[in-house]
Structures are given as C-alpha cells and as structure tokens.
Enzyme design. Sequence first.
Site, short mmCIF file in Angstrom:
data_model
loop_
_atom_site.label_atom_id
_atom_site.label_comp_id
_atom_site.label_asym_id
_atom_site.label_seq_id
_atom_site.Cartn_x
_atom_site.Cartn_y
_atom_site.Cartn_z
N SER A 1 0.81 -1.22 0.00
CA SER A 1 0.00 0.00 0.00
C SER A 1 0.84 1.27 0.00
O SER A 1 0.30 2.35 -0.30
CB SER A 1 -0.95 0.01 1.19
OG SER A 1 -0.21 0.11 2.40
N LYS B 1 0.54 4.78 6.95
CA LYS B 1 0.06 5.60 5.84
C LYS B 1 0.76 6.96 5.91
O LYS B 1 1.48 7.27 6.86
CB LYS B 1 -1.45 5.81 5.90
CG LYS B 1 -2.29 4.53 5.92
CD LYS B 1 -2.18 3.74 4.64
CE LYS B 1 -2.99 2.45 4.72
NZ LYS B 1 -2.86 1.61 3.50
#
Length: 391
Positions: free
Chosen positions: A184, A245
């Site tokens: 990701s 993230k």
Amino acid sequence: MTEDKKTTETDDHAVPAATPTPEPVEVETPPVEAAVAEPAEAEPVAGDVEEPVAHIEPEPAVEVTPDVEPVVVPEEAAEPVAAPEPEPVPAEAMTPPPEPIAAAAALAAASSGAGSDPSRRPVWSDDGDARDGDDGDDGGDGSDGGKSGKNEWVEIIKTVAIALFIAILLRIFLFQPFTIPSASMEPNLYEGDYIVVSKWSYGYSRHAIPYSPPLFEGRILNRAPERGDIAVFKLPSDNKTDYIKRVIGVPGDRVQMINNVLHLNGEPVENVVVTGEQVADMFNGQTVTTLRETLPNGRSYQIQDFGPNYSLDNTPVFEVPQGYYFMMGDNRDNSIDSREQGAMGVGLVPEENLIGKAEMILFSWHQGARLQNPVSWFTKVRFDRFFTVLK
C-alpha cells in the site's frame, strides 16, 4: 759442684734428671724486672656458681746464669684447666622475642602459606589476582550444597530481566521496529522492508505501550504531525492492528479526490509524472505511473497510480475535525485508507492512535524470504534499500 747442687740431687722429691744441658750460652739479662700480666678472670656463665680461683702471684724474673740448670715444669702443671660446660637454661627462663620480630615471623608464615589448607584451590577474581575462597564460593563444585549454582541462576535471571526492562523502555520512549506486510505504500515502502519508528515525534499515548493498556487517556508531550509524514497508528476500528500511511489532511483541512487528482482545501495538489512502466503481473498488465506529488507545505514524495476510473479516484469532500488526521497510501489505487469510511476502511484517525513517525529502512528482503529458511536471508535480500531515509 756446689753444696746446693748436692742437696738437690739427694732430695727424695727431686725432679728426675733432665737431659744433659748444652754448652752454656751467654744470655743478656733483661734490663728491668719483667712485669707479668695477670690472667683475665673468666666471666661467670648464667646459671653457674662461681668457684674461687686461687690467684697465683707471678714469680719475679730470675737471672739465668750458666751455673743453674733449667727447671722442668711438671706435666700436671702444663695441662690447661678445662672450663666447665654451661648448664642448659630452663625454658621458663627464656624471654619471648620482641614484638617486631614476632610480627615479622607471623607475616613470613602467612606469605609462605603456613597454616593454610592445601586442598582449597584459589578462585580467580575479575581483577586477575587470586583469593582463597573464604567468602563461601567454592568454584561451583557442589560442595556448598548447590548454593553457588542457585546464585548463578539468580544472576542469569536478573541479567535477562534487566535487559528486557531496558528493551521495553527503549521501545516505549525511543524506537520501535516494524515490518511492512503489504504494497500500500509503494514506491516508497515495499513488502519486506524493515523500518524504525521514532516514538517521541508525536508524544506518547497508551498505544505507545505494548498491548495498549488503558492506563491513561489522551497524549503526553503531544506534538502534531505534519502533512507528508509517514505515520504508524492503531486502526481506529479495533485499536489493535498497526497501519502505516502518509498524513495528508490535518485538523481543519478539506480533502477530496477528483479524477485521480488530490485536492486540499479546494485546490489541486501539484503532481508530475516521473516514470511510466508496464506491470505484467498486476491488474492484467496495466501501465503503472510514478508521479511526484508536492503538498502546500513543500513536502514532496513519489506516488504510484494505475490510471483513472478506479473506485477511490473520485470521492466526496472529507472535513478533518480537531484531534483527527486524514491518511492515504502512496499506492493510490491499491490502498485501504481514510477514503474508506466504512467498517472495512480506516476512516479518520484520532491523534490518540498515533504511535510514531517512520524514519528509516534498516534492511529489506524480497517476497519469499522466510525465517525458517536461512538460505533466503541471502538470496532474497535487497542491499540497495539498506539504511534508506524515508521522506
């Protein structure tokens, strides 16, 4: 012959006749009477009784004339008188040696090992000198009933406990390691990267402690993250799973995706195409594009995109409230992040869930490396990613 001489010869107690005398020799008469030295008196010996010794007066010197025959001294008078042997001194009468001599004797006996047990072997100390083990340590031979063995186990347990305590303190207050399990965050973080996260960057919450015990609420020494930081946090839906993230929206921001372009507070974020390459094994061989995105605060980084018309390329406007942050993955079409507000998504992240800031890649392996397979540690390693500072 004179009359005196006759008398001497006829005396019954006369001394036997001596050998014939030689021819008379003229001898000079000493000038004055010779003084005869008196014999020195013998010193009394301890324990002996002094016996009176007759003092013999020396005879005056006699002039020697040729007419007088020499007188022979009897053998009994010529033999020397033997001095009496001293009697042994009783032990009670002996005096002890002075204290300095006794101390020196004791020191010599100690240095020579006198009185020590030869069966005791020396125990070497950390300083390299020897001590004789009088402190009860017999070198672990079991003669002390196993006490030394127990002491060794106690020391080992104490050492391990101290090491674990230090490791926990470092993990809570300084650094914590993480591995990347997904794609990701490509092209900046790859699956198999091993990263270090600084814990002091955002302060400390209960999630900074292993297993997140509910000891307190909020944050201590709180420091707000900036746009562009790569942050590790606990998933808000379970407060257990670790996610990583990039911080895109801070409190007060409005975030939206329009036609595959990020917008902040109504303005598109600048992005520039860096490369475009074919990915054969993903999305049926579609082209992946690498872009450089620059946020309003000047932070610049690379992102990865597979083109428009994906589910998260167009979103509504997300307003970030106080105490929350908006997170997105760098692999924009292959990341579950704050754009997903449902139960399966991330949603907005509370500041209490922040763990730390990702600082560096320590080392990295390709997919397929396994701890159980030591060969893969060398065949799957990515040397070019070691000690890479994250931006």
